[in-house]
Scaffold this active site. Structure first.
Site, PDB file in Angstrom:
ATOM      1  N   ASP A  64      31.114  48.405 -22.320  1.00 17.82           N
ATOM      2  CA  ASP A  64      32.467  49.163 -22.202  1.00 17.82           C
ATOM      3  C   ASP A  64      32.884  49.668 -23.153  1.00 17.82           C
ATOM      4  O   ASP A  64      32.050  49.537 -24.248  1.00 17.82           O
ATOM      5  CB  ASP A  64      33.411  47.613 -22.197  1.00 17.82           C
ATOM      6  CG  ASP A  64      34.675  47.818 -22.091  1.00 17.82           C
ATOM      7  OD1 ASP A  64      34.585  48.998 -21.063  1.00 17.82           O
ATOM      8  OD2 ASP A  64      35.586  46.878 -22.368  1.00 17.82           O
ATOM      9  N   HIS A  65      33.452  50.678 -22.902  1.00 28.95           N
ATOM     10  CA  HIS A  65      33.794  50.941 -24.570  1.00 28.95           C
ATOM     11  C   HIS A  65      32.884  52.093 -25.057  1.00 28.95           C
ATOM     12  O   HIS A  65      32.719  52.108 -26.476  1.00 28.95           O
ATOM     13  CB  HIS A  65      35.196  51.218 -24.309  1.00 28.95           C
ATOM     14  CG  HIS A  65      36.180  50.957 -24.378  1.00 28.95           C
ATOM     15  ND1 HIS A  65      37.359  51.803 -23.948  1.00 28.95           N
ATOM     16  CD2 HIS A  65      36.940  49.441 -23.859  1.00 28.95           C
ATOM     17  CE1 HIS A  65      38.240  50.910 -23.636  1.00 28.95           C
ATOM     18  NE2 HIS A  65      38.041  50.329 -23.848  1.00 28.95           N
ATOM     19  N   GLY A  95      44.233  44.200 -18.812  1.00 25.40           N
ATOM     20  CA  GLY A  95      44.952  43.248 -18.105  1.00 25.40           C
ATOM     21  C   GLY A  95      45.498  42.453 -18.257  1.00 25.40           C
ATOM     22  O   GLY A  95      46.337  41.868 -17.883  1.00 25.40           O
ATOM     23  N   ASN A  99      40.360  44.360 -16.301  1.00 27.96           N
ATOM     24  CA  ASN A  99      39.650  44.433 -17.022  1.00 27.96           C
ATOM     25  C   ASN A  99      40.454  43.163 -17.843  1.00 27.96           C
ATOM     26  O   ASN A  99      41.646  43.892 -18.506  1.00 27.96           O
ATOM     27  CB  ASN A  99      39.254  45.234 -18.861  1.00 27.96           C
ATOM     28  CG  ASN A  99      38.101  46.425 -17.910  1.00 27.96           C
ATOM     29  OD1 ASN A  99      37.668  46.204 -17.060  1.00 27.96           O
ATOM     30  ND2 ASN A  99      38.171  46.919 -19.223  1.00 27.96           N
ATOM     31  N   VAL A 100      40.185  41.665 -18.326  1.00 27.62           N
ATOM     32  CA  VAL A 100      40.744  41.362 -19.219  1.00 27.62           C
ATOM     33  C   VAL A 100      40.269  40.774 -20.330  1.00 27.62           C
ATOM     34  O   VAL A 100      39.170  40.114 -20.638  1.00 27.62           O
ATOM     35  CB  VAL A 100      41.052  39.966 -18.384  1.00 27.62           C
ATOM     36  CG1 VAL A 100      42.149  38.849 -18.440  1.00 27.62           C
ATOM     37  CG2 VAL A 100      42.070  40.671 -17.065  1.00 27.62           C
TER      38      VAL A 100
HETATM   39  P1  13P Z   1      42.790  43.054 -22.832  1.00 26.22           P
HETATM   40  O1  13P Z   1      42.186  41.923 -24.316  1.00 26.22           O
HETATM   41  O2  13P Z   1      44.003  43.670 -23.021  1.00 26.22           O
HETATM   42  O3  13P Z   1      43.151  42.593 -21.820  1.00 26.22           O
HETATM   43  O4  13P Z   1      41.879  44.739 -22.110  1.00 26.22           O
HETATM   44  C1  13P Z   1      41.051  44.701 -22.227  1.00 26.22           C
HETATM   45  C2  13P Z   1      40.373  46.147 -21.712  1.00 26.22           C
HETATM   46  O5  13P Z   1      40.657  46.843 -21.123  1.00 26.22           O
HETATM   47  C3  13P Z   1      38.487  46.632 -22.553  1.00 26.22           C
HETATM   48  O6  13P Z   1      37.809  47.277 -21.843  1.00 26.22           O
END
Ligand code: 13P
Length: 275
Positions: free
Chosen positions: A82-83, A204, A225-226
């Site tokens: 991610d990212h 999310g 994404n949570v």
């Molecule tokens: P939150 O921590 O706000 O749920 O976001 C998670 C996220 O988008 C990870 O890429």
């Protein structure tokens, strides 16, 4: 089951009107709890290693952990980076065995974002790995502000990169502790009218459960994404466990005791946007 790619799990989700959880992992216990939740709900899950997780645990360790969980799961599991902010980071993740990478060029100029993301897509697809890109910028609660996605830029981005999933900014914000996001549904519809790529909403945790459900059923959004919502459960459960067992000091016993709460919380999240 086996390791799956983002494309494997998002194509049927978009077609059949449900969404898949991209759950932010920080370590072994939460990753195991999330796969247990997906097994129990009988749906795919995306395990995500973000920048904080990677600063704490080396990428090869995370890749091996995700792949082991995938091999022993009864549902498809995606091992997702991610990212990532550089092509090199994506290359390393692919070498380590991740099945999906997100290249985050959201803070680059449009042309540069397209060029770099396309580079990642070419090399990832050669290895059978999926790619998520971001257009517009999803901000951070208490930090950098969002830039909403421009629908025409989203079309150019999707067409110019060949990505498998596209993260968009429509009022969703990272790190919200309350479900207070004000989503711009009109903007979402304008984006959807111009592209067919499965859409992703980061942040999310800030999106009300009823809205997640509605979007999963009736839009091209098929990945949420949570992270924060589950980290809150982790913190509260650990505090309760420590308070209830004053004499306990063993890390394994403390963390094993809170895994069921994490699994339950992940199941509740998954249920909000499953079929
Ligand atoms: P939150 O921590 O706000 O749920 O976001 C998670 C996220 O988008 C990870 O890429």
């Amino acid at each position: 089951m086996t390791l799956a790619t983002l494309k494997d799990v998002l194509t049927p989700a978009k077609r059949d009107g449900y969404a898949v959880a991209g759950l932010v992992v920080l370590g072994w216990e939460d990753a195991r709890a999330y796969v247990a939740a997906a097994n129990a709900e009988d749906v795919p899950v995306i395990l995500q290693a973000g920048p904080g997780c990677r600063a704490h645990t080396p990428l090869p360790v995370l890749a091996a952990m995700f792949r082991h969980l995938a091999e022993t799961a009864t549902v498809p599991v995606v091992a997702h980076l991610d990212h990532a902010r550089s092509v090199e980071e994506c290359e390393e993740a692919i070498r380590c065995g991740f099945s999906s990478v997100m290249f985050d060029g959201s803070q680059l100029a449009l042309d540069k974002n397209i060029e770099e993301t396309a580079k990642v897509t070419r090399l990832a697809h050669r290895s059978g790995v999926s790619v998520e890109g971001e257009i517009g910028f999803v901000g951070y609660d208490g930090g950098a502000s969002s830039h909403g996605t421009d629908p025409e830029e989203a079309r150019l981005f999707a067409d110019g990169t060949g990505i498998d999933a596209m993260a968009i900014s429509i009022g969703n914000v990272h790190l919200r502790r309350a479900r207070s996001a004000k989503l711009d549904f009109g903007l979402l519809r304008r984006i959807e009218n111009l592209t067919d790529v499965p859409l992703v909403l980061h942040g999310g945790s800030g999106i009300p459960h009823a809205q997640r459900r509605m979007l999963a059923l009736d839009s091209k959004v098929c990945k949420f994404n949570v992270g924060t919502e589950l980290r809150q459960v982790f913190g509260a459960s650990l505090r309760a466990e420590l308070a209830n067992n004053i004499g306990e000091f063993d890390r394994i016993r403390l963390l094993a005791a809170i895994e069921p709460s994490l699994c339950e919380a992940a199941r509740a999240i998954i249920r909000t946007f499953s079929r």
